[in-house]
Design a protein around this motif. Sequence first.
Motif, PDB file in Angstrom:
ATOM      1  N   PHE A  27       0.843  -1.194   0.000  1.00 34.97           N
ATOM      2  CA  PHE A  27       0.000   0.000   0.000  1.00 34.97           C
ATOM      3  C   PHE A  27       0.882   1.249   0.000  1.00 34.97           C
ATOM      4  O   PHE A  27       1.890   1.313   0.700  1.00 34.97           O
ATOM      5  CB  PHE A  27      -0.891  -0.001   1.239  1.00 34.97           C
ATOM      6  CG  PHE A  27      -1.777   1.202   1.342  1.00 34.97           C
ATOM      7  CD1 PHE A  27      -2.903   1.329   0.556  1.00 34.97           C
ATOM      8  CD2 PHE A  27      -1.470   2.220   2.233  1.00 34.97           C
ATOM      9  CE1 PHE A  27      -3.733   2.442   0.656  1.00 34.97           C
ATOM     10  CE2 PHE A  27      -2.290   3.338   2.343  1.00 34.97           C
ATOM     11  CZ  PHE A  27      -3.422   3.448   1.551  1.00 34.97           C
ATOM     12  N   LEU A  28       0.501   2.238  -0.787  1.00 36.32           N
ATOM     13  CA  LEU A  28       1.259   3.493  -0.885  1.00 36.32           C
ATOM     14  C   LEU A  28       0.321   4.661  -0.623  1.00 36.32           C
ATOM     15  O   LEU A  28      -0.612   4.896  -1.381  1.00 36.32           O
ATOM     16  CB  LEU A  28       1.880   3.625  -2.280  1.00 36.32           C
ATOM     17  CG  LEU A  28       2.520   4.950  -2.648  1.00 36.32           C
ATOM     18  CD1 LEU A  28       3.688   5.267  -1.707  1.00 36.32           C
ATOM     19  CD2 LEU A  28       2.983   4.942  -4.091  1.00 36.32           C
ATOM     20  N   HIS A  29       0.563   5.385   0.469  1.00 34.02           N
ATOM     21  CA  HIS A  29      -0.238   6.563   0.798  1.00 34.02           C
ATOM     22  C   HIS A  29       0.515   7.806   0.356  1.00 34.02           C
ATOM     23  O   HIS A  29       1.749   7.821   0.295  1.00 34.02           O
ATOM     24  CB  HIS A  29      -0.518   6.623   2.302  1.00 34.02           C
ATOM     25  CG  HIS A  29      -1.534   7.657   2.659  1.00 34.02           C
ATOM     26  ND1 HIS A  29      -1.207   8.960   2.929  1.00 34.02           N
ATOM     27  CD2 HIS A  29      -2.889   7.582   2.743  1.00 34.02           C
ATOM     28  CE1 HIS A  29      -2.315   9.640   3.185  1.00 34.02           C
ATOM     29  NE2 HIS A  29      -3.345   8.821   3.079  1.00 34.02           N
ATOM     30  N   ALA A  30      -0.215   8.879   0.072  1.00 33.15           N
ATOM     31  CA  ALA A  30       0.382  10.137  -0.382  1.00 33.15           C
ATOM     32  C   ALA A  30       1.427  10.672   0.596  1.00 33.15           C
ATOM     33  O   ALA A  30       2.392  11.316   0.181  1.00 33.15           O
ATOM     34  CB  ALA A  30      -0.709  11.181  -0.609  1.00 33.15           C
ATOM     35  N   ASN A  31       1.264  10.404   1.881  1.00 28.45           N
ATOM     36  CA  ASN A  31       2.220  10.886   2.887  1.00 28.45           C
ATOM     37  C   ASN A  31       3.613  10.295   2.700  1.00 28.45           C
ATOM     38  O   ASN A  31       4.588  10.857   3.185  1.00 28.45           O
ATOM     39  CB  ASN A  31       1.726  10.560   4.302  1.00 28.45           C
ATOM     40  CG  ASN A  31       0.457  11.301   4.637  1.00 28.45           C
ATOM     41  OD1 ASN A  31       0.142  12.324   4.036  1.00 28.45           O
ATOM     42  ND2 ASN A  31      -0.290  10.778   5.590  1.00 28.45           N
ATOM     43  N   ALA A  32       3.719   9.169   2.008  1.00 33.92           N
ATOM     44  CA  ALA A  32       5.011   8.501   1.825  1.00 33.92           C
ATOM     45  C   ALA A  32       5.767   9.031   0.610  1.00 33.92           C
ATOM     46  O   ALA A  32       6.943   8.716   0.434  1.00 33.92           O
ATOM     47  CB  ALA A  32       4.802   6.999   1.684  1.00 33.92           C
ATOM     48  N   LEU A  33       5.115   9.842  -0.217  1.00 30.38           N
ATOM     49  CA  LEU A  33       5.775  10.370  -1.416  1.00 30.38           C
ATOM     50  C   LEU A  33       6.855  11.367  -1.041  1.00 30.38           C
ATOM     51  O   LEU A  33       6.753  12.071  -0.035  1.00 30.38           O
ATOM     52  CB  LEU A  33       4.755  11.047  -2.330  1.00 30.38           C
ATOM     53  CG  LEU A  33       3.660  10.157  -2.911  1.00 30.38           C
ATOM     54  CD1 LEU A  33       2.719  10.993  -3.768  1.00 30.38           C
ATOM     55  CD2 LEU A  33       4.243   9.021  -3.702  1.00 30.38           C
ATOM     56  N   PRO A  34       7.903  11.472  -1.876  1.00 31.76           N
ATOM     57  CA  PRO A  34       8.953  12.463  -1.611  1.00 31.76           C
ATOM     58  C   PRO A  34       8.389  13.883  -1.675  1.00 31.76           C
ATOM     59  O   PRO A  34       7.385  14.133  -2.353  1.00 31.76           O
ATOM     60  CB  PRO A  34       9.953  12.248  -2.745  1.00 31.76           C
ATOM     61  CG  PRO A  34       9.596  10.968  -3.393  1.00 31.76           C
ATOM     62  CD  PRO A  34       8.174  10.679  -3.059  1.00 31.76           C
ATOM     63  N   GLU A  35       9.043  14.792  -0.993  1.00 29.91           N
ATOM     64  CA  GLU A  35       8.599  16.187  -0.983  1.00 29.91           C
ATOM     65  C   GLU A  35       8.567  16.735  -2.408  1.00 29.91           C
ATOM     66  O   GLU A  35       9.487  16.516  -3.187  1.00 29.91           O
ATOM     67  CB  GLU A  35       9.551  17.028  -0.137  1.00 29.91           C
ATOM     68  CG  GLU A  35       9.047  18.429   0.093  1.00 29.91           C
ATOM     69  CD  GLU A  35       9.928  19.192   1.074  1.00 29.91           C
ATOM     70  OE1 GLU A  35      10.103  20.397   0.841  1.00 29.91           O
ATOM     71  OE2 GLU A  35      10.423  18.579   2.028  1.00 29.91           O
ATOM     72  N   GLY A  36       7.479  17.408  -2.740  1.00 30.09           N
ATOM     73  CA  GLY A  36       7.328  18.000  -4.067  1.00 30.09           C
ATOM     74  C   GLY A  36       6.717  17.066  -5.101  1.00 30.09           C
ATOM     75  O   GLY A  36       6.459  17.465  -6.223  1.00 30.09           O
ATOM     76  N   VAL A  37       6.500  15.805  -4.751  1.00 30.71           N
ATOM     77  CA  VAL A  37       5.899  14.848  -5.669  1.00 30.71           C
ATOM     78  C   VAL A  37       4.450  14.622  -5.242  1.00 30.71           C
ATOM     79  O   VAL A  37       4.185  14.295  -4.093  1.00 30.71           O
ATOM     80  CB  VAL A  37       6.661  13.498  -5.657  1.00 30.71           C
ATOM     81  CG1 VAL A  37       5.965  12.472  -6.539  1.00 30.71           C
ATOM     82  CG2 VAL A  37       8.100  13.695  -6.097  1.00 30.71           C
ATOM     83  N   SER A  38       3.519  14.837  -6.181  1.00 31.44           N
ATOM     84  CA  SER A  38       2.110  14.689  -5.829  1.00 31.44           C
ATOM     85  C   SER A  38       1.450  13.510  -6.527  1.00 31.44           C
ATOM     86  O   SER A  38       0.353  13.119  -6.166  1.00 31.44           O
ATOM     87  CB  SER A  38       1.348  15.969  -6.156  1.00 31.44           C
ATOM     88  OG  SER A  38       1.454  16.244  -7.539  1.00 31.44           O
ATOM     89  N   THR A  39       2.118  12.942  -7.520  1.00 34.39           N
ATOM     90  CA  THR A  39       1.558  11.799  -8.223  1.00 34.39           C
ATOM     91  C   THR A  39       2.675  10.944  -8.793  1.00 34.39           C
ATOM     92  O   THR A  39       3.803  11.418  -8.953  1.00 34.39           O
ATOM     93  CB  THR A  39       0.588  12.244  -9.341  1.00 34.39           C
ATOM     94  OG1 THR A  39      -0.100  11.098  -9.840  1.00 34.39           O
ATOM     95  CG2 THR A  39       1.310  12.943 -10.460  1.00 34.39           C
ATOM     96  N   LEU A  40       2.360   9.706  -9.074  1.00 29.19           N
ATOM     97  CA  LEU A  40       3.313   8.777  -9.678  1.00 29.19           C
ATOM     98  C   LEU A  40       2.631   8.029 -10.814  1.00 29.19           C
ATOM     99  O   LEU A  40       1.452   7.702 -10.720  1.00 29.19           O
ATOM    100  CB  LEU A  40       3.795   7.752  -8.643  1.00 29.19           C
ATOM    101  CG  LEU A  40       4.659   8.257  -7.502  1.00 29.19           C
ATOM    102  CD1 LEU A  40       4.873   7.150  -6.483  1.00 29.19           C
ATOM    103  CD2 LEU A  40       5.989   8.745  -8.019  1.00 29.19           C
ATOM    104  N   LYS A  41       3.372   7.752 -11.871  1.00 26.48           N
ATOM    105  CA  LYS A  41       2.851   6.959 -12.976  1.00 26.48           C
ATOM    106  C   LYS A  41       3.133   5.495 -12.715  1.00 26.48           C
ATOM    107  O   LYS A  41       4.143   5.146 -12.104  1.00 26.48           O
ATOM    108  CB  LYS A  41       3.534   7.358 -14.287  1.00 26.48           C
ATOM    109  CG  LYS A  41       3.131   8.695 -14.816  1.00 26.48           C
ATOM    110  CD  LYS A  41       3.779   8.932 -16.156  1.00 26.48           C
ATOM    111  CE  LYS A  41       3.368  10.275 -16.715  1.00 26.48           C
ATOM    112  NZ  LYS A  41       3.960  10.510 -18.027  1.00 26.48           N
ATOM    113  N   GLY A  42       2.248   4.651 -13.188  1.00 25.32           N
ATOM    114  CA  GLY A  42       2.475   3.223 -13.110  1.00 25.32           C
ATOM    115  C   GLY A  42       3.765   2.862 -13.816  1.00 25.32           C
ATOM    116  O   GLY A  42       4.081   3.412 -14.871  1.00 25.32           O
ATOM    117  N   GLY A  43       4.537   1.958 -13.227  1.00 29.31           N
ATOM    118  CA  GLY A  43       5.801   1.542 -13.832  1.00 29.31           C
ATOM    119  C   GLY A  43       7.014   2.284 -13.310  1.00 29.31           C
ATOM    120  O   GLY A  43       8.140   1.904 -13.602  1.00 29.31           O
ATOM    121  N   THR A  44       6.806   3.346 -12.523  1.00 37.55           N
ATOM    122  CA  THR A  44       7.925   4.097 -11.954  1.00 37.55           C
ATOM    123  C   THR A  44       8.640   3.235 -10.922  1.00 37.55           C
ATOM    124  O   THR A  44       8.017   2.670 -10.036  1.00 37.55           O
ATOM    125  CB  THR A  44       7.427   5.396 -11.286  1.00 37.55           C
ATOM    126  OG1 THR A  44       6.734   6.182 -12.257  1.00 37.55           O
ATOM    127  CG2 THR A  44       8.570   6.198 -10.705  1.00 37.55           C
TER     128      THR A  44
END
Length: 131
Positions: A27-44
Amino acid sequence: MPTGKVKWYDAEKGFGFISDDDGSDVFLHANALPEGVSTLKGGTRVEFSVAEGRRGTQALQVTLLEAAPTVSAGKREASRKSPEDLAPLVEDAIKLLDNASNSLRRGRRPEKDHATKLAAVLRFLADQIEP
């Protein structure tokens, strides 16, 4: 630290899942994203730490390793028009925008066909002009 690929991520919902290199879903919650990143594409590709949550394994402190692979970037370069070929297209877009602005000044939205054509031309030009 485990690594894996983003399976999917929904920025509106603020969560998604990573498929770790062992094949498990994390599971990946938005709080775990690096600072300044708001979304991720599949396959990253990502690296992350994990914690056991109420509903299973959860990713913490995600680090981006490499962007999602894309076939459109190379294809886009090959299909880009030369500046000389773009000039008349930009002039046509200006005419379409001028017609749209005249309608808007009169308090009316452009007709559906005109608006659809204008949107398509602007999207095309944006893809051609963007570095």
